[in-house]
Scaffold this motif. Structure first.
Motif, PDB file in Angstrom:
ATOM      1  N   ARG A 237       6.080  23.309  32.645  1.00 34.70           N
ATOM      2  CA  ARG A 237       5.786  21.949  33.024  1.00 34.70           C
ATOM      3  C   ARG A 237       4.394  21.741  33.518  1.00 34.70           C
ATOM      4  NH1 ARG A 237       9.434  19.279  37.514  1.00 34.70           N
ATOM      5  NH2 ARG A 237       7.624  17.850  37.494  1.00 34.70           N
TER       6      ARG A 237
ATOM      7  N   GLN B 124       5.343  17.069  27.658  1.00 36.23           N
ATOM      8  CA  GLN B 124       6.920  16.792  27.148  1.00 36.23           C
ATOM      9  C   GLN B 124       6.951  16.478  25.502  1.00 36.23           C
ATOM     10  OE1 GLN B 124       8.953  18.402  29.245  1.00 36.23           O
ATOM     11  NE2 GLN B 124      10.025  16.589  30.060  1.00 36.23           N
TER      12      GLN B 124
ATOM     13  N   THR C 136      12.867  13.335  34.480  1.00 36.92           N
ATOM     14  CA  THR C 136      12.047  14.401  35.237  1.00 36.92           C
ATOM     15  C   THR C 136      10.972  13.978  36.206  1.00 36.92           C
ATOM     16  OG1 THR C 136      12.399  15.732  33.264  1.00 36.92           O
ATOM     17  CG2 THR C 136      10.742  16.434  34.871  1.00 36.92           C
ATOM     18  N   TYR C 137      10.337  12.692  35.714  1.00 31.80           N
ATOM     19  CA  TYR C 137       9.439  12.020  36.532  1.00 31.80           C
ATOM     20  C   TYR C 137       9.524  10.682  37.049  1.00 31.80           C
ATOM     21  CZ  TYR C 137       6.996  16.039  33.575  1.00 31.80           C
ATOM     22  OH  TYR C 137       6.677  17.242  33.246  1.00 31.80           O
TER      23      TYR C 137
ATOM     24  N   SER D 112      11.991  12.912  29.831  1.00 33.53           N
ATOM     25  CA  SER D 112      10.493  12.561  30.347  1.00 33.53           C
ATOM     26  C   SER D 112      10.798  11.729  31.727  1.00 33.53           C
ATOM     27  CB  SER D 112       9.541  12.248  29.589  1.00 33.53           C
ATOM     28  OG  SER D 112       9.357  13.367  28.619  1.00 33.53           O
TER      29      SER D 112
ATOM     30  N   ALA E  32      11.378  22.691  29.469  1.00 32.77           N
ATOM     31  CA  ALA E  32      10.700  21.731  29.982  1.00 32.77           C
ATOM     32  C   ALA E  32      10.436  21.733  31.469  1.00 32.77           C
ATOM     33  CB  ALA E  32      11.462  20.179  29.660  1.00 32.77           C
ATOM     34  N   LYS E  33      11.483  22.254  32.244  1.00 32.65           N
ATOM     35  CA  LYS E  33      11.115  22.253  33.760  1.00 32.65           C
ATOM     36  C   LYS E  33      10.357  23.493  34.028  1.00 32.65           C
ATOM     37  CE  LYS E  33      15.485  19.923  35.107  1.00 32.65           C
ATOM     38  NZ  LYS E  33      17.081  20.339  35.563  1.00 32.65           N
ATOM     39  N   ILE E  34      10.723  24.657  33.248  1.00 39.23           N
ATOM     40  CA  ILE E  34      10.033  26.057  33.700  1.00 39.23           C
ATOM     41  C   ILE E  34       8.223  25.747  33.079  1.00 39.23           C
ATOM     42  CG2 ILE E  34       9.529  28.468  32.839  1.00 39.23           C
ATOM     43  CD1 ILE E  34      12.719  28.461  32.408  1.00 39.23           C
TER      44      ILE E  34
ATOM     45  N   ASP F  62      17.274  21.476  29.053  1.00 39.13           N
ATOM     46  CA  ASP F  62      15.857  21.189  29.536  1.00 39.13           C
ATOM     47  C   ASP F  62      15.399  22.103  30.407  1.00 39.13           C
ATOM     48  OD1 ASP F  62      17.377  20.757  31.551  1.00 39.13           O
ATOM     49  OD2 ASP F  62      16.697  18.988  32.361  1.00 39.13           O
ATOM     50  N   LYS F  63      16.045  23.454  30.280  1.00 41.58           N
ATOM     51  CA  LYS F  63      15.171  24.186  31.149  1.00 41.58           C
ATOM     52  C   LYS F  63      13.875  24.628  30.499  1.00 41.58           C
ATOM     53  CE  LYS F  63      16.239  29.282  32.368  1.00 41.58           C
ATOM     54  NZ  LYS F  63      17.124  30.338  32.208  1.00 41.58           N
TER      55      LYS F  63
END
Length: 222
Positions: free
Chosen positions: A55, A135, A186-187, A183, A51-53, A48-49
């Motif tokens: 975002r 996402q 993450t949130y 998702s 998605a984190k970078i 999920d790198k």
């Protein structure tokens, strides 16, 4: 003897070949222009790198996302038409049908996005929905890029078993569910703060449209 001969009807596949070449070219150009980003994007299912970078909301309108969105629509349209062909409902070389499917997909995705924006504004969850949409678009694009070469194989080969498209649909659904899990993970802080609105949003705009679409398609083919 001659009167029993019939002219051989050749299927026109040139339009599909041009589209495959164009979409593969878009993928190649995107990879060349965004080498590092595309490298992280290609590992999306394993990490999920990416998605984190990437975002930030601005990434939703970047040329990287827009270019691959085109690939996504073409890829899904091909897959739907090929699946219909394999199950005996349509011809895979019908370019008019392809345009209809691609247009429907485009309007469906854009209309759903606009409705989500309106609902998000009403619920005062704009920022969260924008991030959530990014996402979804990311993982949906990933699926589209993955099945693009599979579409090319399915298009140029005959006698494809029905289990192949069903397996692809199953894998795609698993990736989609995984994207929702990522998702939510993450949130989660933002979701907990507005849990009621999130559940309402999920039911109204993430489940209901696909249910009604499925009902409409199955009822129409009955």
């Amino acid at each position: 003897m001659i009167e029993h001969l019939h002219p051989r009807i050749l299927e026109n596949k040139d339009w599909a070949t041009l589209l495959f070449v164009l979409t593969f070219a878009v993928v190649a150009m995107t990879k060349s222009a965004y080498e590092t980003r595309f490298s992280e994007f290609s590992k999306l299912i394993f990490s999920d790198k990416y998605a984190k970078i990437y975002r930030d909301n601005n990434n939703l309108k970047s040329s990287f996302t827009v270019g691959l969105f085109f690939v996504q629509v073409v890829s899904f349209a091909f897959f739907i038409q090929l699946t219909m062909h394999i199950f005996g409902y349509a011809s895979k070389t019908d370019w008019v049908l392809f345009i209809q499917i691609a247009t429907f997909l485009l309007y469906f995705i854009l209309a759903k996005y606009l409705i989500e924006k309106i609902v998000a504004t009403s619920f005062n969850i704009d920022e969260f929905v924008d991030l959530f949409n990014l996402q979804k678009v990311t993982y949906r694009t990933y699926i589209g890029v993955l099945i693009l070469p599979i579409n090319a194989v399915l298009f140029y080969y005959e006698g494809i078993p029905k289990s192949i498209p069903l397996a692809i649909i199953g894998i795609s659904l698993c990736i989609s569910l995984y994207s929702y899990f990522i998702s939510i993970k993450t949130y989660q802080n933002a979701i907990i703060g507005k849990l009621f609105y999130f559940i309402l949003y999920l039911c109204a705009l993430e489940i209901a449209p696909y249910y009604f679409l499925y009902y409409w398609l199955t009822k129409g083919s009955a």
